[in-house]
Scaffold this motif. Structure first.
Motif, mmCIF file in Angstrom:
data_model
loop_
_atom_site.group_PDB
_atom_site.id
_atom_site.type_symbol
_atom_site.label_atom_id
_atom_site.label_comp_id
_atom_site.label_asym_id
_atom_site.label_seq_id
_atom_site.Cartn_x
_atom_site.Cartn_y
_atom_site.Cartn_z
ATOM 1 N N GLU A 17 0.854 -1.183 0.000
ATOM 2 C CA GLU A 17 0.000 0.000 0.000
ATOM 3 C C GLU A 17 0.890 1.234 0.000
ATOM 4 O O GLU A 17 1.843 1.305 0.775
ATOM 5 C CB GLU A 17 -0.907 0.016 1.229
ATOM 6 C CG GLU A 17 -1.827 -1.183 1.333
ATOM 7 C CD GLU A 17 -2.644 -1.168 2.615
ATOM 8 O OE1 GLU A 17 -2.674 -0.115 3.281
ATOM 9 O OE2 GLU A 17 -3.240 -2.211 2.945
ATOM 10 N N VAL A 18 0.565 2.172 -0.862
ATOM 11 C CA VAL A 18 1.357 3.389 -0.985
ATOM 12 C C VAL A 18 0.439 4.602 -0.864
ATOM 13 O O VAL A 18 -0.561 4.698 -1.582
ATOM 14 C CB VAL A 18 2.105 3.461 -2.335
ATOM 15 C CG1 VAL A 18 2.949 4.730 -2.409
ATOM 16 C CG2 VAL A 18 2.974 2.223 -2.536
ATOM 17 N N GLU A 19 0.774 5.500 0.039
ATOM 18 C CA GLU A 19 0.163 6.815 0.094
ATOM 19 C C GLU A 19 1.179 7.823 -0.435
ATOM 20 O O GLU A 19 2.345 7.768 -0.064
ATOM 21 C CB GLU A 19 -0.220 7.194 1.524
ATOM 22 C CG GLU A 19 -1.262 6.298 2.144
ATOM 23 C CD GLU A 19 -1.519 6.652 3.592
ATOM 24 O OE1 GLU A 19 -2.665 6.523 4.041
ATOM 25 O OE2 GLU A 19 -0.555 7.053 4.292
ATOM 26 N N ALA A 31 -5.182 11.096 -13.085
ATOM 27 C CA ALA A 31 -5.622 12.450 -13.434
ATOM 28 C C ALA A 31 -7.051 12.430 -13.981
ATOM 29 O O ALA A 31 -7.875 13.290 -13.636
ATOM 30 C CB ALA A 31 -4.665 13.059 -14.452
ATOM 31 N N GLY A 32 -7.354 11.453 -14.818
ATOM 32 C CA GLY A 32 -8.691 11.378 -15.400
ATOM 33 C C GLY A 32 -9.753 11.039 -14.376
ATOM 34 O O GLY A 32 -10.858 11.598 -14.390
ATOM 35 N N ALA A 33 -9.429 10.104 -13.482
ATOM 36 C CA ALA A 33 -10.397 9.718 -12.454
ATOM 37 C C ALA A 33 -10.664 10.868 -11.495
ATOM 38 O O ALA A 33 -11.818 11.136 -11.133
ATOM 39 C CB ALA A 33 -9.885 8.495 -11.689
ATOM 40 N N LEU A 34 -9.616 11.557 -11.091
ATOM 41 C CA LEU A 34 -9.783 12.684 -10.165
ATOM 42 C C LEU A 34 -10.582 13.809 -10.818
ATOM 43 O O LEU A 34 -11.487 14.389 -10.198
ATOM 44 C CB LEU A 34 -8.421 13.182 -9.712
ATOM 45 C CG LEU A 34 -8.405 14.294 -8.673
ATOM 46 C CD1 LEU A 34 -9.150 13.884 -7.405
ATOM 47 C CD2 LEU A 34 -6.969 14.692 -8.330
ATOM 48 N N VAL A 78 -4.632 12.987 -0.379
ATOM 49 C CA VAL A 78 -3.559 12.006 -0.451
ATOM 50 C C VAL A 78 -3.883 11.021 -1.561
ATOM 51 O O VAL A 78 -5.000 10.508 -1.647
ATOM 52 C CB VAL A 78 -3.417 11.253 0.889
ATOM 53 C CG1 VAL A 78 -2.315 10.202 0.800
ATOM 54 C CG2 VAL A 78 -3.142 12.223 2.029
ATOM 55 N N VAL A 79 -2.902 10.768 -2.436
ATOM 56 C CA VAL A 79 -3.053 9.783 -3.500
ATOM 57 C C VAL A 79 -2.678 8.413 -2.957
ATOM 58 O O VAL A 79 -1.715 8.275 -2.197
ATOM 59 C CB VAL A 79 -2.154 10.152 -4.702
ATOM 60 C CG1 VAL A 79 -2.179 9.043 -5.748
ATOM 61 C CG2 VAL A 79 -2.613 11.476 -5.312
ATOM 62 N N VAL A 80 -3.436 7.377 -3.346
ATOM 63 C CA VAL A 80 -3.269 6.048 -2.771
ATOM 64 C C VAL A 80 -3.174 4.998 -3.877
ATOM 65 O O VAL A 80 -3.852 5.093 -4.901
ATOM 66 C CB VAL A 80 -4.464 5.710 -1.844
ATOM 67 C CG1 VAL A 80 -4.330 4.305 -1.264
ATOM 68 C CG2 VAL A 80 -4.577 6.739 -0.727
ATOM 69 N N VAL A 85 -7.878 8.076 -3.850
ATOM 70 C CA VAL A 85 -7.586 9.335 -3.188
ATOM 71 C C VAL A 85 -8.276 9.338 -1.835
ATOM 72 O O VAL A 85 -9.361 8.785 -1.679
ATOM 73 C CB VAL A 85 -8.044 10.535 -4.062
ATOM 74 C CG1 VAL A 85 -9.546 10.543 -4.260
ATOM 75 C CG2 VAL A 85 -7.553 11.852 -3.505
ATOM 76 N N ASP A 86 -7.606 9.919 -0.845
ATOM 77 C CA ASP A 86 -8.170 10.113 0.493
ATOM 78 C C ASP A 86 -8.176 11.604 0.819
ATOM 79 O O ASP A 86 -7.364 12.373 0.278
ATOM 80 C CB ASP A 86 -7.336 9.395 1.569
ATOM 81 C CG ASP A 86 -7.468 7.881 1.507
ATOM 82 O OD1 ASP A 86 -8.383 7.394 0.826
ATOM 83 O OD2 ASP A 86 -6.648 7.200 2.145
#
Length: 284
Positions: free
Chosen positions: A104-106, A202-205, A126-128, A145-146
């Motif tokens: 898991e990466v934040e 980028a597209g999802a956000l 925060v990107v996850v 994203v959180d």
């Protein structure tokens, strides 16, 4: 009866939590900062370590931590999804007893201020990335994203709900709507390694934000569905989106005792309790 006869270890996982690694790429005049919080875990044939204290099959959590730092130096830190995959592969290679590696990466975003070497934290979100890599199977990857806080001052209503003796909430055709988005988008089979992760993210956000801002909401549930659907429409690499949307309540403040009206201008913000709306949108 002994413990060995009456009990069994039915599941196990161990790893290193929250390895904070910051990587600076100085190859160009504009430096790039990647600020990560990485958690690793291994699952597999580690029963003897639990039952007998036999560590002969165990890759230490310290080695898992060092893998994160070592790969950051050897391969650099690009997109968190790709870095998670590199770490997972290395862990499986180093530990024959492991069947699954989980990473898991934040990522905490930083924006350049100019001059090539000065930065500021880019907002609160925060990107996850979350990855499970079986030794003999398909990688299961989610991005997300959180702590993405959004608010709209109009185009939000709430009415037509069940009314019974404990119902006190008034219906409204005009309210302030705010939430703190937790989103996880799940990659389709085969897309984990081939996708352009930066473009997906980028597209999802962008789709999440556009849907929230442009949607006339009759309920936060309806807004959740619109946001998740927008992400899937924008990114064909994704198979599903799970959203958790706490309703950050803003209530009109009663100013009548001061002889003042309040035409949807002054609110008080309550942090708890709050409604929590959750759901997963998938392709048919």
């Amino acid at each position: 009866m002994s413990h060995e006869q009456s009990h069994e270890l039915s599941w196990n996982q161990y790893g290193k939590a929250e390895v904070r690694v910051v990587h600076v790429d100085r190859s160009e005049p504009q430096h790039v900062v990647r600020d990560l919080n990485v958690t690793t875990a291994l699952r597999g044939d580690f029963g003897p370590a639990y039952t007998d204290g036999d560590n002969s099959r165990v890759l230490t959590t310290d080695a898992q931590k060092n893998t994160v730092f070592g790969l950051a130096r050897e391969t650099g830190v690009g997109e968190p999804e790709a870095f998670a995959l590199a770490v997972a592969r290395q862990l499986l290679s180093a530990c024959p007893s492991a069947d699954v590696a989980r990473v898991e990466v934040e990522q905490y975003p930083w924006s350049a201020l100019g001059g090539g070497h000065a930065f500021s934290r880019a907002g609160s979100h925060v990107v996850v990335a979350e990855l499970e890599l079986p030794r003999d199977g398909e990688a299961q990857l989610s991005g997300g994203v959180d702590e993405l806080v959004v608010l709209k001052t109009t185009d939000s209503e709430y009415h037509g709900f069940v009314k019974e003796r404990f119902t006190t909430l008034a219906e409204t055709d005009e309210r302030l709507l705010a939430t703190q988005v937790t989103a996880r988008w799940r990659y389709a089979t085969g897309a984990a390694e081939s996708a352009d992760h930066a473009a997906v993210k980028a597209g999802a956000l962008a789709a999440l934000l556009e849907a929230f801002g442009g949607h006339h909401s009759l309920a936060l549930q309806q807004t959740l569905h619109a946001m998740g659907s927008a992400v899937l429409d924008a990114r064909p690499e994704l198979a599903g989106v799970t959203l958790s949307l706490p309703n950050k309540h803003h209530f009109l403040q009663d100013l009548s005792r001061f002889g003042l009206d309040n035409p949807n201008a002054v609110y008080h913000a309550d942090d708890r309790p709050y409604g929590l709306i959750e759901g997963t949108i998938t392709r048919r």
